[in-house]
Enzyme design. Structure first.
Site, PDB file in Angstrom:
ATOM      1  CE1 TYR A  69      46.801  31.973  39.618  1.00 46.42           C
ATOM      2  CE2 TYR A  69      44.544  30.528  39.634  1.00 46.42           C
ATOM      3  CZ  TYR A  69      45.660  30.381  39.322  1.00 46.42           C
ATOM      4  OH  TYR A  69      46.265  29.666  37.966  1.00 46.42           O
ATOM      5  CE  LYS A  72      60.415  39.939  36.749  1.00 46.77           C
ATOM      6  NZ  LYS A  72      61.860  39.465  35.978  1.00 46.77           N
ATOM      7  CG  ASP A  77      48.611  27.874  36.681  1.00 48.64           C
ATOM      8  OD1 ASP A  77      48.522  26.402  36.285  1.00 48.64           O
ATOM      9  OD2 ASP A  77      48.053  29.118  35.865  1.00 48.64           O
ATOM     10  CG  ASP A 118      50.376  23.755  32.807  1.00 50.95           C
ATOM     11  OD1 ASP A 118      49.546  22.927  33.222  1.00 50.95           O
ATOM     12  OD2 ASP A 118      49.254  24.015  31.430  1.00 50.95           O
TER      13      ASP A 118
HETATM   14  C1  IPM Z   1      45.328  24.107  37.674  1.00 50.52           C
HETATM   15  C2  IPM Z   1      44.319  24.669  36.949  1.00 50.52           C
HETATM   16  C3  IPM Z   1      43.340  25.848  37.388  1.00 50.52           C
HETATM   17  C4  IPM Z   1      43.956  26.576  38.405  1.00 50.52           C
HETATM   18  C5  IPM Z   1      42.450  26.864  36.575  1.00 50.52           C
HETATM   19  C6  IPM Z   1      41.587  25.390  36.607  1.00 50.52           C
HETATM   20  C7  IPM Z   1      41.384  27.166  36.984  1.00 50.52           C
HETATM   21  O1  IPM Z   1      45.350  25.438  35.885  1.00 50.52           O
HETATM   22  O2  IPM Z   1      45.358  23.453  38.880  1.00 50.52           O
HETATM   23  O3  IPM Z   1      46.131  24.011  37.667  1.00 50.52           O
HETATM   24  O4  IPM Z   1      45.468  28.088  37.819  1.00 50.52           O
HETATM   25  O5  IPM Z   1      44.817  26.099  39.506  1.00 50.52           O
HETATM   26 MG    MG Z   2      47.030  25.412  35.430  1.00 52.21          MG
END
Ligand code: IPM
Ligand code: MG
Length: 359
Positions: A141, A189, A245, A249
């Protein structure tokens, strides 16, 4: 106690869910006799529209002075043109970086009454209780990157971690595991990436300092699979920024909805930024149907980690359980025998459930 809280509603449903979070904070202040001051500041796309900057200097300054920050979400189609000079997400990433919030805690808790909302079979969800500890201010990032141009149709991003960055996030994970089920799963990884080989080496070194905690290593591809196959086996999972990240999800679907997962972003002190893991959901923004519980559960984390108000945090979490138990659901978690409520009604029900818990 007195506390100064900055709110950053941001974009899309961020505005709606932060409203509910503040509602709950006001209720906590009332029930437990605290004084919370609130200061709303712009971030993300709305800040680009008004100030040409996704993280205006005044916003950052306000956050740096605050005891804690409650954030909604940033981003939306209006600001998503790939050739745009600035993006809403830069506001969030800049805030994390500038405030030194390298540790992102994302607990995955399953409410038994929401089992039907998960695509996984109920028996797989039995006993699931894990926390993802995501490194938040380094990795791919933040490494050097090159955007493609019309002439040069090539782009790159760089994944870099120093041993110190890996060490401090790993220490967090081990410390957290000690108060839980004493197990750390490090995700990397290492069969491909040099960064991951350093990551694994440092994690093993830190692990030697915690002989009472079981350490396992898992490749990220395998981890995505085991998270679905045997999620109850995980306790604390630690990983770099991008893997965290992606995996959170995925993990949110164990809980049934992105709208259920809270997070705390912490540095060395007690200051922190608290936000739901979900995004700005432009497709449902403004309709009053977003689930505010991830934000309300983030409020509980704010009370616990930044203000040291454990009892109050527990009261918020209990109120959320009570409301779910009573059958109230926003559409994302609704089932056949449940009562559909709006974003605002859900917040009201949580507030109502927090009756007279003051000690
Ligand atoms: C999260 C979001 C953020 C990230 C985005 C909005 C930049 O997806 O907080 O998980 O990737 O960290
Ligand atoms: Mg995210």
């Amino acid at each position: 106690m007195q506390a100064h809280i900055v709110t950053l509603p941001g974009d899309g449903i961020g505005v709606e869910v932060v409203t509910e979070g503040v509602k709950v904070l006001r209720r906590v202040a009332e029930v437990f006799g605290h004084t919370f001051g609130f200061d709303e500041q712009p971030i993300g796309g709305t800040a680009i529209d008004d100030f040409g900057n996704p993280l205006p200097a005044a916003t950052l300054e306000a956050c740096q002075k605050a005891d804690a920050v409650l954030l909604g979400a940033v981003g939306g189609p209006k600001w998503s043109d790939p050739s745009a000079p600035v993006r809403p997400e830069q506001g969030l990433l800049g805030l994390r970086k500038e405030m030194g919030l390298y540790a992102n805690l994302r607990p995955v808790k399953i409410y038994p009454m929401l089992q039907a909302a998960s695509p996984l079979r109920p028996e797989r969800l039995e006993g699931v209780d894990l926390v993802v500890v995501r490194e938040l201010t380094g990795g791919i990032y933040f490494g050097a990157r090159q955007e493609a141009t019309a002439e040069v149709r090539e782009a790159y991003d760089t994944m870099i971690y120093t041993a110190d960055e890996i060490r401090r996030i790993t220490v967090r994970a081990f410390e957290l595991a000690r108060g839980r089920r004493n197990k750390v799963t490090s995700v990397d990884k290492a069969n491909v990436l040099a960064v991951s080989r350093l990551w694994r080496k440092v994690v093993i070194e830190v692990g030697h300092e915690y002989p009472d905690v079981t350490l396992e290593h898992m490749l990220v591809d395998a981890a995505t699979m085991h998270l679905l196959r045997r999620p109850a086996d995980f306790d604390v999972m630690v990983m770099g920024n991008m893997f965290g990240d992606i995996l959170t999800d995925e993990a949110s679907m164990l809980a049934g909805s992105m709208g259920m997962l809270a997070s705390a972003s912490l540095g060395e002190g007690t200051q922190g930024v608290y936000e739901p893991i979900h995004g700005s959901a432009p497709d449902i923004a403004g309709q009053g149907i977003a689930n505010p519980l991830a934000t309300i559960l983030s409020v509980a984390m704010l009370l616990r980690y930044s203000l040291g108000l454990e009892e109050e945090a527990g009261a918020v979490e209990d109120a959320v359980s009570a409301v779910l138990e009573a059958g109230y659901r926003t559409p994302d978690i609704a089932g056949p025998d449940t009562q559909r409520v709006s974003t605002g009604e859900m917040g009201d029900h949580v507030v109502a459930a927090m009756l007279g818990n003051a000690g």
